[in-house]
Write a protein that holds these residues in place. Structure first.
Motif, PDB file in Angstrom:
ATOM      1  N   SER A  83      71.218  73.394   2.462  1.00  0.00           N
ATOM      2  CA  SER A  83      72.282  73.207   1.471  1.00  0.00           C
ATOM      3  C   SER A  83      71.804  73.571   0.069  1.00  0.00           C
ATOM      4  O   SER A  83      72.529  74.204  -0.706  1.00  0.00           O
ATOM      5  CB  SER A  83      72.772  71.750   1.488  1.00  0.00           C
ATOM      6  OG  SER A  83      73.297  71.409   2.741  1.00  0.00           O
ATOM      7  N   VAL A  84      70.573  73.166  -0.249  1.00  0.00           N
ATOM      8  CA  VAL A  84      69.993  73.478  -1.558  1.00  0.00           C
ATOM      9  C   VAL A  84      69.835  74.982  -1.729  1.00  0.00           C
ATOM     10  O   VAL A  84      70.152  75.546  -2.786  1.00  0.00           O
ATOM     11  CB  VAL A  84      68.635  72.765  -1.728  1.00  0.00           C
ATOM     12  CG1 VAL A  84      67.878  73.300  -2.939  1.00  0.00           C
ATOM     13  CG2 VAL A  84      68.846  71.264  -1.887  1.00  0.00           C
ATOM     14  N   LYS A 135      60.725  72.588  -2.204  1.00  0.00           N
ATOM     15  CA  LYS A 135      60.283  73.867  -1.642  1.00  0.00           C
ATOM     16  C   LYS A 135      61.463  74.822  -1.441  1.00  0.00           C
ATOM     17  O   LYS A 135      61.332  76.043  -1.623  1.00  0.00           O
ATOM     18  CB  LYS A 135      59.543  73.640  -0.329  1.00  0.00           C
ATOM     19  CG  LYS A 135      58.149  73.052  -0.537  1.00  0.00           C
ATOM     20  CD  LYS A 135      57.436  72.827   0.788  1.00  0.00           C
ATOM     21  CE  LYS A 135      55.984  72.443   0.564  1.00  0.00           C
ATOM     22  NZ  LYS A 135      55.808  71.218  -0.211  1.00  0.00           N
ATOM     23  N   ALA A 136      62.608  74.275  -1.064  1.00  0.00           N
ATOM     24  CA  ALA A 136      63.802  75.118  -0.928  1.00  0.00           C
ATOM     25  C   ALA A 136      64.191  75.699  -2.284  1.00  0.00           C
ATOM     26  O   ALA A 136      64.534  76.881  -2.399  1.00  0.00           O
ATOM     27  CB  ALA A 136      64.955  74.296  -0.353  1.00  0.00           C
ATOM     28  N   ALA A 137      64.139  74.863  -3.316  1.00  0.00           N
ATOM     29  CA  ALA A 137      64.440  75.325  -4.667  1.00  0.00           C
ATOM     30  C   ALA A 137      63.451  76.400  -5.089  1.00  0.00           C
ATOM     31  O   ALA A 137      63.822  77.414  -5.704  1.00  0.00           O
ATOM     32  CB  ALA A 137      64.400  74.149  -5.648  1.00  0.00           C
ATOM     33  N   THR A 181      62.102  79.126 -15.667  1.00  0.00           N
ATOM     34  CA  THR A 181      61.804  78.165 -16.727  1.00  0.00           C
ATOM     35  C   THR A 181      62.165  76.734 -16.358  1.00  0.00           C
ATOM     36  O   THR A 181      61.357  75.808 -16.510  1.00  0.00           O
ATOM     37  CB  THR A 181      62.541  78.553 -18.018  1.00  0.00           C
ATOM     38  OG1 THR A 181      62.468  79.970 -18.203  1.00  0.00           O
ATOM     39  CG2 THR A 181      61.934  77.846 -19.213  1.00  0.00           C
ATOM     40  N   ALA A 182      63.392  76.523 -15.908  1.00  0.00           N
ATOM     41  CA  ALA A 182      63.842  75.167 -15.583  1.00  0.00           C
ATOM     42  C   ALA A 182      62.990  74.564 -14.474  1.00  0.00           C
ATOM     43  O   ALA A 182      62.696  73.363 -14.479  1.00  0.00           O
ATOM     44  CB  ALA A 182      65.312  75.185 -15.173  1.00  0.00           C
ATOM     45  N   ARG A 183      62.568  75.387 -13.534  1.00  0.00           N
ATOM     46  CA  ARG A 183      61.774  74.874 -12.404  1.00  0.00           C
ATOM     47  C   ARG A 183      60.384  74.434 -12.860  1.00  0.00           C
ATOM     48  O   ARG A 183      59.944  73.329 -12.512  1.00  0.00           O
ATOM     49  CB  ARG A 183      61.647  75.940 -11.310  1.00  0.00           C
ATOM     50  CG  ARG A 183      60.693  75.515 -10.198  1.00  0.00           C
ATOM     51  CD  ARG A 183      60.765  76.430  -8.998  1.00  0.00           C
ATOM     52  NE  ARG A 183      59.725  76.099  -8.037  1.00  0.00           N
ATOM     53  CZ  ARG A 183      59.761  75.066  -7.202  1.00  0.00           C
ATOM     54  NH1 ARG A 183      60.784  74.254  -7.202  1.00  0.00           N
ATOM     55  NH2 ARG A 183      58.775  74.848  -6.355  1.00  0.00           N
ATOM     56  N   VAL A 184      59.690  75.287 -13.611  1.00  0.00           N
ATOM     57  CA  VAL A 184      58.316  74.952 -13.970  1.00  0.00           C
ATOM     58  C   VAL A 184      58.271  73.729 -14.900  1.00  0.00           C
ATOM     59  O   VAL A 184      57.326  72.943 -14.860  1.00  0.00           O
ATOM     60  CB  VAL A 184      57.589  76.161 -14.604  1.00  0.00           C
ATOM     61  CG1 VAL A 184      57.344  77.225 -13.560  1.00  0.00           C
ATOM     62  CG2 VAL A 184      58.357  76.746 -15.780  1.00  0.00           C
TER      63      VAL A 184
END
Length: 409
Positions: A221-222, A255-257, A273-276
């Motif tokens: 879903s992600v 991990k999916a993200a 950027t948002a992830r790190v």
């Protein structure tokens, strides 16, 4: 109009029943906290040891040797640019990396094992450990693909899977021990064969058919949600990416993200950027909350063990490792997880909103020079972390005042 008279004894009886009910409720909650903290106390040393070895394996090439963060240790060795002592140092760093992160992977199984043992004893310990291993490394199941069966490994359920199996199997084993009655002559058969067999089968069924599918479904879903948002671009993508990255601290959703975000970054569609920012903000924020509490509310709101874990959590965050915050998430998931997700979101929005851009999939401090507009990037991490720390300290202090939280300093 007739007046109903209540006997004093009836009123006293009602008060007594209410008091007993309240005590039972508190007792059950205290038992839950005891089981939880037992698992966490055994998990923390594993997290610290594995995390520190893993962090050292990254410090050697990227900080001490000055290798480009975009180059892996293996690629650096294969480049032929490093010989003699430099080559041996890189080989040692690779061993540290492999061993450290392998050890790191035992944190969830150790937590699940000892939390389950706290509930159901030695048999529950073994089943909890097995369930924790499967939570990190799901069992392959046969899937019918293009006219033939093929073994397929689903997405891991991570620390949520470990938490669920610990309590489910712990109470299940406790139930079996209580309900299965045998004579003294058959006691050895019960404890060494019958209950272990039933328990391990229950663990297998729960992990393969219940807990892992939940993790896999969430993972899929992600991926669909982020892929759709990423292609459309905009602030919505940053919001979703930060929330899903922070959610389970390196687990299945994270991990999916990462899978989707890295693919979009490689294609130069959307930056990371948002992830790190969301990777490091929860660990720094929760770590700070255990170190700043005495300055914010003039008292300790964490016990000594978690205060020590806080230092490791912050250190690992600067190494780009978010799992150091798992003990804090497990201790009070209903409040802590939404809190650090919001903190990660705030940090990501500050960084992205003021122009920070990171295309490289690495959040460790040695990758910071690769960030465009580093100041809003750092400010975003700082703002999000302080939000988590301050709100968490105030919440825990309020719980202490109400008598719902007891901290042993």
């Amino acid at each position: 109009m007739p007046v109903t008279k209540r006997k004093v004894g009836d009123a006293n009886s009602t008060v007594k029943k209410s008091t007993v009910s309240s005590k039972n409720s508190n007792s059950k909650f205290n038992q839950f906290q005891k089981h939880l903290m037992t698992g966490i106390s055994y998990m923390i040393p594993v997290l610290i040891m594995g995390g520190l070895l893993g962090a050292l394996s990254q410090l050697i090439p990227y900080m001490f040797m000055g290798i480009d963060p975009a180059i892996s240790i293996v690629d650096a060795l294969n480049s032929g640019s490093y010989t003699d002592s430099s080559e041996n140092l890189l080989k040692f760093a690779y061993i540290l990396q492999t061993f450290g992160f392998k050890l790191f992977g035992f944190a969830i199984p150790i937590f699940a094992a000892f939390a389950a043992q706290s509930i159901g004893g030695k048999t529950a310990l073994i089943c909890g450990f097995i369930g924790g291993v499967v939570a990190n490394n799901p069992i392959e199941t046969l899937t019918y693909i293009d006219g033939a069966y093929e073994p397929v490994a689903p997405a891991p359920s991570g620390f949520f899977g470990g938490l669920l199996i610990a309590f489910l199997i712990g109470y299940f084993v406790k139930f079996l021990n209580k309900k299965i009655k045998v004579s003294h002559n058959w006691m050895a058969f019960k404890t060494t064969f019958l209950i272990p067999l039933i328990s391990v089968l229950a663990t297998m069924i729960l992990m393969i058919y219940v807990i892992t599918p939940i993790g896999a479904s969430l993972n899929q879903s992600v991926e669909r949600l982020l892929t759709s948002a990423g292609k459309s671009g905009g602030i919505v993508y940053a919001i979703l990416l930060s929330l899903t990255t922070a959610f389970d601290l390196g687990g299945a959703v994270n991990k999916a993200a990462g899978f989707v975000a890295t693919g979009l970054a490689v294609d130069r569609i959307m930056p990371l950027t948002a992830r790190v920012i969301a990777i490091v903000t929860p660990s720094i924020g929760l770590g700070l909350s255990a170190l700043l509490d005495k300055y914010i509310v003039k008292r300790r709101v964490y016990d000594r063990q978690l205060r020590e874990a806080a230092k490791t959590s912050i250190f690992l965050a600067f190494m780009g490792i978010s799992e150091g915050a798992i003990p804090f998430a497990l201790e009070n998931p209903a409040f802590t997880i939404p809190l650090y997700m919001v903190g990660a979101l705030i940090g990501a929005l500050v960084g992205v909103g003021f122009g920070a851009v990171q295309w490289f999939p690495e959040s460790a401090i040695w990758a910071w020079p690769l960030v465009e507009n580093i100041v809003p990037y750092v400010v975003g991490i700082l703002v999000g972390s302080l939000f988590i720390a301050i709100v968490n300290v105030l919440y825990r202090n309020n719980q202490i005042k109400k008598g719902k939280l007891v901290v042993q300093e």
